[in-house]
Design a protein around this motif. Sequence first.
Motif, mmCIF file in Angstrom:
data_model
loop_
_atom_site.group_PDB
_atom_site.id
_atom_site.type_symbol
_atom_site.label_atom_id
_atom_site.label_comp_id
_atom_site.label_asym_id
_atom_site.label_seq_id
_atom_site.Cartn_x
_atom_site.Cartn_y
_atom_site.Cartn_z
ATOM 1 N N TYR A 33 12.364 -6.873 38.413
ATOM 2 C CA TYR A 33 10.955 -7.304 37.865
ATOM 3 C C TYR A 33 10.309 -6.220 37.518
ATOM 4 O O TYR A 33 10.101 -5.183 37.724
ATOM 5 C CB TYR A 33 10.034 -8.189 38.950
ATOM 6 N N ILE A 34 9.397 -6.434 36.462
ATOM 7 C CA ILE A 34 8.330 -5.241 35.713
ATOM 8 C C ILE A 34 6.962 -5.868 35.497
ATOM 9 O O ILE A 34 6.730 -7.003 35.391
ATOM 10 C CB ILE A 34 9.001 -4.777 34.297
ATOM 11 N N ALA A 35 5.943 -5.102 35.483
ATOM 12 C CA ALA A 35 4.778 -5.361 35.295
ATOM 13 C C ALA A 35 4.325 -4.788 33.899
ATOM 14 O O ALA A 35 3.617 -3.670 33.899
ATOM 15 C CB ALA A 35 3.671 -4.714 36.295
ATOM 16 N N HIS A 36 4.741 -5.395 32.745
ATOM 17 C CA HIS A 36 4.576 -4.932 31.605
ATOM 18 C C HIS A 36 4.549 -6.100 30.550
ATOM 19 O O HIS A 36 5.488 -6.810 30.585
ATOM 20 C CB HIS A 36 5.571 -3.689 31.108
ATOM 21 N N LYS A 39 -0.226 -5.370 33.506
ATOM 22 C CA LYS A 39 0.309 -4.668 34.663
ATOM 23 C C LYS A 39 -0.423 -5.397 35.929
ATOM 24 O O LYS A 39 -0.058 -5.029 37.114
ATOM 25 C CB LYS A 39 -0.728 -3.303 34.808
ATOM 26 N N GLN A 40 -0.691 -6.574 35.903
ATOM 27 C CA GLN A 40 -1.516 -7.472 36.800
ATOM 28 C C GLN A 40 -0.523 -8.609 37.177
ATOM 29 O O GLN A 40 -0.718 -9.401 38.029
ATOM 30 C CB GLN A 40 -2.992 -8.054 36.598
ATOM 31 N N GLN A 41 0.731 -8.791 36.196
ATOM 32 C CA GLN A 41 1.641 -9.703 36.488
ATOM 33 C C GLN A 41 3.071 -9.379 36.381
ATOM 34 O O GLN A 41 3.298 -8.706 35.268
ATOM 35 C CB GLN A 41 1.139 -10.916 35.427
ATOM 36 N N TRP A 42 3.757 -9.637 37.364
ATOM 37 C CA TRP A 42 5.351 -9.447 37.410
ATOM 38 C C TRP A 42 6.058 -10.491 36.599
ATOM 39 O O TRP A 42 5.779 -11.463 36.396
ATOM 40 C CB TRP A 42 5.716 -9.377 38.773
ATOM 41 N N THR A 43 6.912 -9.725 35.872
ATOM 42 C CA THR A 43 7.899 -10.846 35.050
ATOM 43 C C THR A 43 9.353 -10.537 35.373
ATOM 44 O O THR A 43 9.777 -9.288 35.429
ATOM 45 C CB THR A 43 7.730 -10.282 33.367
ATOM 46 N N TYR A 44 10.139 -11.516 35.595
ATOM 47 C CA TYR A 44 11.700 -11.173 35.892
ATOM 48 C C TYR A 44 12.328 -10.930 34.474
ATOM 49 O O TYR A 44 12.014 -11.428 33.451
ATOM 50 C CB TYR A 44 12.102 -12.429 36.427
ATOM 51 N N THR A 45 12.871 -9.740 34.738
ATOM 52 C CA THR A 45 13.763 -9.153 33.436
ATOM 53 C C THR A 45 14.864 -9.892 33.174
ATOM 54 O O THR A 45 15.613 -9.592 31.926
ATOM 55 C CB THR A 45 14.165 -7.681 33.585
#
Length: 84
Positions: A33-36, A39-45
């Motif tokens: 997961y990245i926060a980009h 920066k307040q929300q995680w996203t699955y790559t």
Amino acid sequence: MPSALSDSDKEIIKRTVPKSANKIQAAAVARLYIAHPNKQQWTYTGLQGAVVLSNDLVGNTFWIKLVDISDRKPLGESAQRNTR
């Protein structure tokens, strides 16, 4: 302690990480997961596999590598120099 990695998964990891120059410290199943850009929300790559922590005995560094177990290849790597 039981492992989520099968024996065949562990063999793939061992083939991906050359034993002559590295010592595997730990391995576990992982999803990246990245926060980009937020920066307040995680996203699955979409990347998942086995995350491996290893000691590079030649370069005197520790590194983390994500290994795609289904395709039997490394997906990414990050190194940290050992300052001990």
